[in-house]
Design an enzyme around this catalytic site. Structure first.
Site, PDB file in Angstrom:
ATOM      1  N   GLU A 129     -11.389  -2.284  -6.705  1.00  0.00           N
ATOM      2  CA  GLU A 129     -10.551  -3.292  -7.341  1.00  0.00           C
ATOM      3  C   GLU A 129      -9.544  -3.809  -6.322  1.00  0.00           C
ATOM      4  O   GLU A 129      -8.545  -3.155  -6.022  1.00  0.00           O
ATOM      5  CB  GLU A 129      -9.824  -2.702  -8.550  1.00  0.00           C
ATOM      6  CG  GLU A 129      -9.181  -3.775  -9.388  1.00  0.00           C
ATOM      7  CD  GLU A 129      -7.891  -3.343 -10.028  1.00  0.00           C
ATOM      8  OE1 GLU A 129      -7.458  -4.001 -10.973  1.00  0.00           O
ATOM      9  OE2 GLU A 129      -7.288  -2.356  -9.563  1.00  0.00           O
ATOM     10  N   HIS A 185      -4.063  -1.072  -3.182  1.00  0.00           N
ATOM     11  CA  HIS A 185      -2.809  -0.367  -2.924  1.00  0.00           C
ATOM     12  C   HIS A 185      -3.013   0.888  -2.100  1.00  0.00           C
ATOM     13  O   HIS A 185      -2.084   1.693  -1.938  1.00  0.00           O
ATOM     14  CB  HIS A 185      -2.096  -0.080  -4.256  1.00  0.00           C
ATOM     15  CG  HIS A 185      -1.799  -1.342  -5.008  1.00  0.00           C
ATOM     16  ND1 HIS A 185      -0.668  -2.099  -4.769  1.00  0.00           N
ATOM     17  CD2 HIS A 185      -2.530  -2.028  -5.927  1.00  0.00           C
ATOM     18  CE1 HIS A 185      -0.691  -3.182  -5.531  1.00  0.00           C
ATOM     19  NE2 HIS A 185      -1.812  -3.165  -6.234  1.00  0.00           N
ATOM     20  N   ASP A 196      -9.939   2.189  -8.766  1.00  0.00           N
ATOM     21  CA  ASP A 196      -8.771   1.521  -9.350  1.00  0.00           C
ATOM     22  C   ASP A 196      -7.722   1.266  -8.265  1.00  0.00           C
ATOM     23  O   ASP A 196      -7.492   2.116  -7.402  1.00  0.00           O
ATOM     24  CB  ASP A 196      -8.183   2.447 -10.424  1.00  0.00           C
ATOM     25  CG  ASP A 196      -6.912   1.885 -11.054  1.00  0.00           C
ATOM     26  OD1 ASP A 196      -7.016   0.950 -11.856  1.00  0.00           O
ATOM     27  OD2 ASP A 196      -5.821   2.403 -10.739  1.00  0.00           O
ATOM     28  N   GLN A 216       0.792  -1.230   0.000  1.00  0.00           N
ATOM     29  CA  GLN A 216       0.000   0.000   0.000  1.00  0.00           C
ATOM     30  C   GLN A 216       0.826   1.282   0.000  1.00  0.00           C
ATOM     31  O   GLN A 216       0.326   2.344  -0.377  1.00  0.00           O
ATOM     32  CB  GLN A 216      -0.971  -0.031   1.196  1.00  0.00           C
ATOM     33  CG  GLN A 216      -2.013  -1.140   0.965  1.00  0.00           C
ATOM     34  CD  GLN A 216      -2.906  -1.437   2.130  1.00  0.00           C
ATOM     35  OE1 GLN A 216      -2.578  -1.114   3.284  1.00  0.00           O
ATOM     36  NE2 GLN A 216      -4.032  -2.064   1.859  1.00  0.00           N
TER      37      GLN A 216
END
Ligand code: LAG
Ligand code: CA
Length: 567
Positions: A240, A218, A214, A175
């Site tokens: 996602e 992360h 999107d 992340q």
């Protein structure tokens, strides 16, 4: 701001426990199928909403990332995943075209979901489609180097590697490091959260109904939850978060703050449609890695997976189409139907002029599964059966499955290489139904059965209420020789609706005009097997049933007479 790891972890836990109210889970309304028109320009999406998506019953359309981005002059598709600023001039059109698209889709009853790229900015380049000048970490008027994670402090790579890589060992690595070298926004920071929310609120003000987030995997759920709380209204959020067994970041960590794109779904469909579709009987959240149905957006393919090997894609032809038919028939998640452009080079961008995407032409460089009559028919099927459980599963062999949706619809799917003919229990009332996948009509007899031929790599599907002609009926005369005492009458009752479904209170009275032969003529569905019995009713309503087994009969296609004796 350079957060210490422990503090960041505390933030994560707090937000996950609290959850959020802002984002609305599961699209509202009776139409929820989302067409994912990936890389389509705004003018083309607008026309598609009016001419096809609305009339077919789609509830939403997902559109490509609308913010300005790095330009590679149209040569590649992926430049749009490198935001350069948050103005709405992109290779898909400008802000006024975007706004006109949203209005056109809304007028057609179709909601608009935008692909929101908010984890990162660019990893390369210096100019954008909208004419902005930037460099990695410096986006004038928007972000400066302090707004990004910096590998030495933030992502924990002692060896100064910028890229993420340790997916099993470290959520912090996934992340806070740079996804494929893309400048990673410091989403713990108020200024960054405010700038992202400002961008999304601008889209909401233009009428956007929700977001495909999107690369959500992360960005920590805590950071995303804070950003979602800043949004106006109740946008539909689906994220996602690619499932990987044993990884530190899992989709389930995000279902408290919105829905997720269910990556296992398409992987399993590829596996089963390459093997035995009869295995799909239990397909759903009990399967490894899958999220709850009410939290999942499903897809047979998306723009990343069609370029990999994990799912089917349009290049698989009829099997891909059939898997999409199954997706729209099955009771799991919110279905998305994917279409992008035709490609052979996996890097290549869509058809363009000077970098700007040309209008989509179905069959002329663009894939249009969402317009296929079998698919639009199944969108109607999905809308008609939504909420009804799967019933009456049968699988005569590994390539053929059939199931109902609690008397609201029924489908048979054949993944074999030759046609399959069989007789199935549909659960639907007698009648002749229009086939919604482009096949001929289907006749259901009074016992709820249909004999159908399912084409190779095809399906036969019908919905309740979708009858084309009333069911064929034939007169059947019942004569029974029965001795009775004064005041007692003989009646007829049986297993099908026309014979009152075994309800003695509604049993059909016979005439005693030819005593001791009692008789009645009843209209019954043609070519239908049923059971029946005669009963006696006395003056006080007491019922006496014939002893022994039920009588049985099968109607043909013309009138018939049954002569019986009550022993
Ligand atoms: C996504 N999900 O998490 C998108 O679905 C996926 O298509 C995006 O990657 C990714 N996140 C970033 O938004 C795509 C391409 C990458 C491409 C990236 C940025 O699959 O290949 O990376 O967009 O444009 C490209 C180059 C890399 C390079 C990177 C940075 O392919 O080699 O390191 O740009 O310069
Ligand atoms: Ca990040």
């Amino acid at each position: 701001m350079k957060l210490k790891a422990g503090i960041a972890a505390l933030f994560t836990m707090a937000a996950v426990l609290v959850g959020i109210d802002a984002a609305q889970a599961t699209p509202q309304g009776d139409r929820d199928v989302i067409a994912n028109l990936w890389s389509w320009n705004w003018n083309s999406v607008a026309r598609e909403c009016t001419a096809h998506l609305g009339p077919a019953g789609y509830g939403g359309v997902q559109v490509a990332p609308p913010q300005d981005s790095l330009t590679r002059g149209g040569a590649v598709w992926w430049d749009v995943y490198q935001p350069a600023d948050y103005t709405l001039t992109s290779k898909f059109g400008d802000e006024s075209q975007f706004a006109a698209m949203v209005r056109a889709c809304h007028d057609a009853g179709v909601k608009v979901y935008a692909d929101a790229v908010v984890n990162h900015m660019t990893g390369q380049g210096s100019t954008s489609y909208g004419g902005a000048t930037f460099s990695k970490y410096t986006y004038p008027g928007l972000y400066s180097p302090d707004d990004f994670h910096y590998y030495a402090e933030d992502c924990g790579n002692a060896d100064n590697l910028i890229h993420d890589g340790d997916y099993t060992g470290s959520a912090r690595n996934v992340q806070n490091c740079e996804l494929v070298g893309l400048a990673d926004l410091e989403t713990e920071e108020g200024h960054v959260r405010g700038a992202i929310a400002g961008y999304l609120n601008k889209l909401i003000a233009l009428g956007v109904d929700g977001f495909r987030v999107d690369a959500a995997k992360h960005t920590s759920p805590a950071d995303l939850a804070d950003i979602y709380r800043r949004l106006d209204g109740s946008p539909y959020i689906y994220q996602e978060v690619i499932h990987g067994a044993g990884e530190a970041v899992q989709p389930g960590q995000y279902t408290g703050i919105g829905d997720v794109l269910e990556f296992q779904y398409g992987r399993y469909l590829r596996e089963k449609f390459s093997g035995s579709i009869a295995d799909l009987r239990t397909f759903g959240e009990t399967w490894g890695g899958m999220q709850p149905s009410g939290r999942s957006v499903t897809f047979v393919a998306n723009h990343d997976t069609e370029r990999g090997t994990g799912t089917l894609s349009y290049k698989d032809g009829a099997v891909y189409r059939l898997a999409t038919i199954f997706q729209l028939a099955w009771d799991y998640g919110t279905p998305q139907v994917y279409d992008g452009f035709t490609w052979s080079d996996r890097e290549a961008g869509p058809p363009h002029s000077n970098g700007f995407v040309r209008d989509a032409v179905c069959g002329g460089g663009w894939e249009c599964l969402h317009r296929d009559p079998a698919i639009t028919g199944m969108v109607g099927f999905h809308n008609a059966v939504r909420g009804a459980p799967v019933t009456g599963w049968s699988a005569p062999n590994g390539n053929v499955i059939a199931f109902g949706r609690d008397a609201k619809g029924w489908i048979a799917i054949n993944n074999g290489t030759g046609p399959h003919t069989g007789t199935f229990a549909t659960g639907l009332a007698a009648g002749t139904y229009a086939g919604v996948t482009g096949t001929g009509p289907v006749t259901v007899n009074g016992g709820g059965q249909a004999t159908v031929t399912v084409p190779a790599k095809g399906a036969v599907a019908i919905v309740a209420g979708g009858t084309t002609t009333p069911p064929a009926q034939v007169p059947v005369t019942f004569n029974v020789n029965a001795t009775t005492t004064w005041g007692t009458n003989v009646c007829l009752v049986g297993s099908i609706g026309a014979l009152k479904s075994w309800d003695p209170a509604q049993a059909i009275p016979l005439s005693s005009a030819g005593y001791p032969v009692w008789s009645a003529t009843v209209m019954l569905p043609a070519n239908t097997s049923f059971e029946y019995k005669f009963i006696k009713k006395d003056g006080s309503g007491n019922v006496t049933w014939e002893s022994g087994a039920n009588r049985t009969y099968t109607t043909g296609s013309s009138a018939a007479t049954i002569d019986a004796t009550w022993k």
